[in-house]
Design a protein around this motif. Structure first.
Motif, mmCIF file in Angstrom:
data_model
loop_
_atom_site.group_PDB
_atom_site.id
_atom_site.type_symbol
_atom_site.label_atom_id
_atom_site.label_comp_id
_atom_site.label_asym_id
_atom_site.label_seq_id
_atom_site.Cartn_x
_atom_site.Cartn_y
_atom_site.Cartn_z
ATOM 1 N N ALA A 208 38.882 54.468 42.058
ATOM 2 C CA ALA A 208 39.066 53.139 41.483
ATOM 3 C C ALA A 208 40.085 53.164 40.354
ATOM 4 C CB ALA A 208 37.739 52.600 40.967
ATOM 5 N N THR A 209 40.637 54.348 40.081
ATOM 6 C CA THR A 209 41.663 54.484 39.046
ATOM 7 C C THR A 209 42.901 55.153 39.626
ATOM 8 O OG1 THR A 209 41.033 56.701 38.272
ATOM 9 C CG2 THR A 209 39.810 54.827 37.366
ATOM 10 N N ASP B 170 36.827 42.611 40.191
ATOM 11 C CA ASP B 170 37.680 43.724 39.779
ATOM 12 C C ASP B 170 37.218 45.033 40.394
ATOM 13 O OD1 ASP B 170 39.246 42.039 38.269
ATOM 14 O OD2 ASP B 170 38.290 42.553 36.358
ATOM 15 N N ASP C 182 39.678 47.111 42.718
ATOM 16 C CA ASP C 182 40.099 48.404 42.180
ATOM 17 C C ASP C 182 39.906 49.510 43.199
ATOM 18 O OD1 ASP C 182 40.867 47.331 39.766
ATOM 19 O OD2 ASP C 182 39.066 47.958 38.676
ATOM 20 N N LYS D 73 43.491 48.582 45.339
ATOM 21 C CA LYS D 73 44.331 49.388 44.449
ATOM 22 C C LYS D 73 44.180 50.875 44.742
ATOM 23 C CE LYS D 73 44.246 46.114 40.568
ATOM 24 N NZ LYS D 73 43.857 45.951 39.141
#
Length: 258
Positions: A67-68, A111, A115, A119
């Protein structure tokens, strides 16, 4: 048991979210093809996935929070380090479902969903493309929800719709580097994540009755499709989403009173 083959012998493959369910089914498919594997999850250990694959393939485990952006880059770097060079195949499967009824959907849930489901796919693909070997391939796991909405699934549906366009956009952007990008959209697959819902009274029979193939999907059904799209047999296929759903998206509403 599916037959062994050597279509991916020696190829370096990273499968995200691969310690259970669909991800583990994908990893099993590549193991049967002779690939060298890196498994991944965000938990401290592999949950027994490496032991399950023992004897079939070389396999490693890299813990990373996808998620990062930093977690995605750490995963790809760790995979390349363990396998000794650039990667041949990236399968982005790690995802989450954090939905609530529409009037309760908040920014945090939205989010968290994007994420990880969107992302995370993009950041892993970016890192992979920087060091991919010639003829490399990326496969993104979408869903039938990429095309058909589900009640109280706004964030998840939107994220999987984004994955469909991400497949197409990445395929165009990475074509000049010789990297193919495709997707697989599972239908209803029996996994630890769907088990609780399927075990509710009457649900299993009800949903199965709406699948033309007459059964729920299994993780190995998805694994075979992913393995094909990453193989040389699919060398002229890029920018496509293959739906593996037992025919769910092929049918209209039933008028039968039964």
């Amino acid at each position: 048991m599916p037959q062994q083959d050597s279509a991916h012998a020696g190829r370096r493959v990273c499968v995200t979210g691969s310690t259970q369910g669909i991800g583990l089914g994908i990893a099993r498919a590549f193991a049967r093809s002779g690939a060298r594997l890196v498994l991944n999850a965000h938990i401290p250990d592999d949950g027994g996935a490496l032991a399950q694959l023992s004897g079939q393939a070389e396999a490693h485990y890299v813990r990373a929070d996808l998620a990062t952006r930093d977690g995605c880059r750490a995963l790809i770097a760790g995979a390349a380090e363990r396998l000794g060079g650039g990667l041949d195949t990236l399968v982005c499967n790690a995802g989450g479902f954090f939905d609530t009824p529409l009037d309760q959907l908040d920014a945090d849930a939205l989010d968290r969903t994007f994420d990880l489901n969107v992302k995370g796919y993009l950041y892993c693909a970016q890192a992979f493309a920087e060091q991919a070997r010639p003829g490399a391939s990326i496969v993104l796991i979408g869903s039938t929800n990429s095309l058909a909405a589900e009640k109280d699934s706004v964030a998840y549906d939107a994220s999987k719709g984004a994955v469909l366009m991400l497949v197409r956009s990445l395929a165009v952007s990475l074509a000049e580097r010789g990297i193919r990008v495709n997707g697989v959209g599972p239908g209803l697959v029996e996994t630890p994540l769907t088990q609780a819902g399927l075990d509710r009274p009457g649900v299993r029979a009800r949903v199965t009755s709406q699948i033309p193939a007459g059964r729920l999907g299994q993780p190995d059904d998805i694994g075979g499709a992913v393995r094909f799209l990453a193989s040389d047999d699919a060398a002229y296929i890029t920018g496509q989403m293959l739906y593996v759903d037992g025919g769910i998206l092929a049918q209209q509403m039933s008028w039968s009173p039964a």
